[in-house]
Design an enzyme around this catalytic site. Structure first.
Site, short mmCIF file in Angstrom:
data_model
loop_
_atom_site.label_atom_id
_atom_site.label_comp_id
_atom_site.label_asym_id
_atom_site.label_seq_id
_atom_site.Cartn_x
_atom_site.Cartn_y
_atom_site.Cartn_z
N SER A 93 44.48 44.33 31.85
CA SER A 93 43.74 44.23 33.11
C SER A 93 43.92 43.02 33.95
CB SER A 93 42.22 44.30 32.59
OG SER A 93 41.88 45.31 32.15
N LYS B 25 45.28 43.32 37.36
CA LYS B 25 44.34 43.80 38.44
C LYS B 25 44.27 42.64 39.46
CE LYS B 25 41.55 46.68 35.16
NZ LYS B 25 40.42 46.81 34.23
N TYR C 203 49.64 52.43 37.56
CA TYR C 203 48.58 51.68 37.10
C TYR C 203 48.95 51.18 35.58
CZ TYR C 203 44.28 50.53 34.95
OH TYR C 203 43.20 49.59 34.18
N TYR D 107 34.79 41.39 32.19
CA TYR D 107 33.80 42.73 31.84
C TYR D 107 32.43 42.53 31.83
CZ TYR D 107 38.61 43.65 30.28
OH TYR D 107 40.10 43.64 30.14
N VAL E 223 43.01 43.40 27.37
CA VAL E 223 42.85 43.75 25.88
C VAL E 223 44.22 43.52 25.31
CG1 VAL E 223 41.22 45.33 26.37
CG2 VAL E 223 43.51 46.14 26.41
#
Length: 337
Positions: free
Chosen positions: A97, A100, A221, A273, A291
């Protein structure tokens, strides 16, 4: 009157003494940021190494489950671009992530912020990163840091096939000044084979008209999440956004204060998160976790921090990584609040 004057004078002296004492105590609690060294980082790392025993390596993507839970690394790029490393600094892991924030930068550079955020929100969330949130009601992702928003962001980058992914990869290589960075094909295949929730989000957004392309866009992605780097690379990324999108070596080709503010605000609001609110209270710095066990941190106008430890807490954040960042932030008074 004399007694009252004495009382007021005494109160004034006591107040001044109290404030001075507070100043001294505060000064004792925070160290000069210029004194950060590898010894400093190593002391913090060793103090927090054992936290890996309280977490779990991500295994919902089978390839990630193969990571060594004991691996740990800590890196800082100081204001002058000097790099300090300790621990398993040569250990590579996937961005997940953390990618992103790079795809957001690429998409906004191409299409503009208004175009991107017309299709999603700036909201935080109390839901996990892979939650469908309000996709089935409003049809729009909450933010570009949750999976749905990130999938949409990548789909908005121009180009056919894997061109959008290659733009993200090139930007990661530029920011880190590391042309050897590649994506891990085994992790990519593993993510693609098990990414059914992400596929569901993709098709809900396709159904609502937010996405018009095919699964090549979803593959991009999965590939960006599979980009491999080190804790040092993460520290360089943190430095980049902390310093108006200027690279650690002073290269200002992408200098953009507004872009840095956008990315940092998203990191602070949703980068950790559903733990982001509590993290803002304890650490108080724009950060993005993945993660794969990495966290990148921006100390606005100052330094970049990168940590790695693949054993995660219930939110999907590195346990030892969080505690290393927390200790560094406290020791040097780094919180923006």
């Amino acid at each position: 009157m004399k007694n009252n004057s004495f009382l007021f004078s005494a109160k004034g002296i006591c107040t001044a003494a109290f404030l001075s004492l507070n100043t001294i105590v505060y000064a004792q609690k925070t160290a000069d940021i210029s004194t950060i060294s590898e010894k400093t980082l190593n002391t913090i790392l060793e103090k927090n190494r054992a936290y890996y025993t309280q977490g779990k390596v991500a295994d919902y993507i089978p390839e990630l489950g193969k990571m060594d839970a004991k691996a740990i690394a800590f890196s800082v790029v100081d204001k002058n671009g000097k790099i300090f490393n300790t621990g398993d600094v040569s250990k590579k892991f996937t961005m997940q992530s953390i990618s992103k924030i790079i795809s957001l930068m690429v998409a906004v550079n191409e299409k503009g912020e208004a175009h991107i955020f017309d299709k999603m929100g700036y909201f935080g969330s109390d839901k996990p990163f892979n939650h469908f949130s309000n996709l089935e009601t409003t049809g729009k992702p909450l933010n570009p840091m949750m999976n749905a928003g990130a999938i949409l962001t990548t789909s908005l980058i121009s180009g056919d096939g894997e061109k959008p992914f290659l733009k993200i990869l090139d930007m990661v290589r530029y920011i880190t000044k590391n042309q050897t960075i590649e994506y891990n094909k085994s992790v990519y295949e593993s993510e693609k084979a098990t990414g059914h929730r992400n596929r569901g989000m993709f098709y809900i957004m396709k159904n609502s008209g937010l996405i018009s392309g095919n699964e090549d866009q979803l593959d991009n992605y999965f590939k960006q999440c599979s980009i491999e780097l080190t804790a040092e690379d993460l520290a360089k990324i943190g430095y980049f956004f902390a310093n108006q999108c200027v690279r650690f070596d002073g290269d200002a080709a992408y200098k953009n204060t507004d872009m840095a503010k956008l990315v940092e605000s998203q990191m602070l609001t949703a980068g950790m998160y559903e733990f982001s609110g509590e993290y803002s209270r304890t650490v108080g710095l724009p950060s993005k976790s993945g993660v794969g066990g990495g966290i990148t941190v921006s100390v606005p106008g100052k330094i970049g921090i990168g940590v790695f430890s693949p054993s995660l807490d219930q939110h999907g954040n590195s346990l030892a990584g969080y505690h290393m960042i927390l200790d560094l932030a406290k020791q040097y008074g780094l919180s923006i609040f």
